[in-house]
Design a protein around this motif. Structure first.
Motif, PDB file in Angstrom:
ATOM      1  N   SER A 288       3.451   2.147  -9.525  1.00 20.55           N
ATOM      2  CA  SER A 288       2.157   2.042  -8.862  1.00 20.55           C
ATOM      3  C   SER A 288       2.053   3.072  -7.729  1.00 20.55           C
TER       4      SER A 288
ATOM      5  N   PRO B 295      -0.272   9.069  -6.810  1.00 23.20           N
ATOM      6  CA  PRO B 295      -0.972   8.217  -7.785  1.00 23.20           C
ATOM      7  C   PRO B 295       0.035   7.398  -8.587  1.00 23.20           C
ATOM      8  N   SER B 296      -0.479   6.504  -9.407  1.00 25.76           N
ATOM      9  CA  SER B 296       0.402   5.787 -10.318  1.00 25.76           C
ATOM     10  C   SER B 296       1.027   6.788 -11.288  1.00 25.76           C
TER      11      SER B 296
ATOM     12  N   ARG C 116       1.807   4.247 -15.646  1.00 21.43           N
ATOM     13  CA  ARG C 116       1.365   3.239 -14.671  1.00 21.43           C
ATOM     14  C   ARG C 116       2.419   2.181 -14.368  1.00 21.43           C
TER      15      ARG C 116
END
Length: 245
Positions: free
Chosen positions: A144, A136-137, A141
């Motif tokens: 990415s 996942p990010s 974030r």
């Protein structure tokens, strides 16, 4: 492509890392609740802004109070670093292995916050497989979602040590996917090592050597890995407790 040969070469490489104590620089150490970190500020990269407890540059093994010690040195495989992590997990080697072994339907996606999905693309043999992992990010974030395609080897030694080793490969069934950045794992893996006289404890020695790909500031990369590795050990400890419950 000789997937089995590449997997064996990756296992040999991290075996070499295991035997070679030189050049590792401490960058992070987590300690048990209620205890203070031992040592001063680490001399290497990856220390900025992640001070749960920083260890001296010469330290490569956890102190009696430490849960995990993370150290690094420049990689000979690519322009980044190879990270070494060592800690003791309060569980039998079989239970630790059950949580980390890279198999279809395994437990890793349930507890490792950095693994979103894991699939076996091709079973080369009982011990070797080509796998795709997505993440996942991360890092607020800034990083990415990533995908990795690796050949993975599972092996058990005469002393009971269990090894999972991997390195990046290409596979015709795994072209780069949209919405993911293709990252590359260079020889990496985990050793689950029995502790003589302590059957309910496991020494977990891990090596991480990842090119995240994309366009990330080096400061982000250097800060992300030590924290991520410490989180891996923390979440694994919680997962083993759940497995034993």
């Amino acid at each position: 492509m000789d997937y089995a040969g590449l997997a064996e070469a990756a296992a040999a490489k991290i075996g070499q890392y295991r035997r070679d104590p030189g050049g590792w620089r401490g960058c992070r150490s987590t300690v048990s609740p209620g205890r203070d970190a031992q040592g001063g500020i680490g001399a290497g990269k990856g220390t900025r802004g992640w001070g749960v407890g920083l260890v001296p540059a010469h330290s490569s093994r956890p102190s009696p109070q430490s849960e995990v010690v993370v150290s690094w040195r420049p990689s000979a495989e690519f322009s980044g670093n190879v990270y070494r992590a060592e800690g003791t997990v309060a569980a039998r080697p079989e239970d630790v292995w059950q949580c980390i072994k890279p198999v279809a339907g395994g437990l890793r996606t349930k507890w490792d916050q950095n693994v979103k999905d894991f699939e076996v693309v091709e079973a080369v043999s009982d011990a070797v497989s080509v796998c795709r992992t997505t993440t996942p990010s991360a890092f607020m974030r800034i990083i990415s979602p990533r995908e990795f395609v690796d050949v993975v080897l599972m092996k058990q030694y005469e002393d009971g040590t269990m090894l999972s080793a991997a390195t990046n490969v290409e596979h015709p069934q795994c072209p780069p996917q949209p919405n993911f950045v293709r990252g590359l794992n260079y020889p990496c893996g985990c050793f689950c090592i029995p502790l003589p006289g302590e059957p309910d404890k496991t020494q977990l020695l891990s090596f991480f050597q990842t090119d995240l790909g994309g366009y990330l500031p080096q400061t982000v990369v250097d800060s992300f890995f030590p924290a991520s590795i410490a989180g891996f050990y923390s979440n694994l400890t919680k997962a083993v407790k759940t497995l034993k419950a």
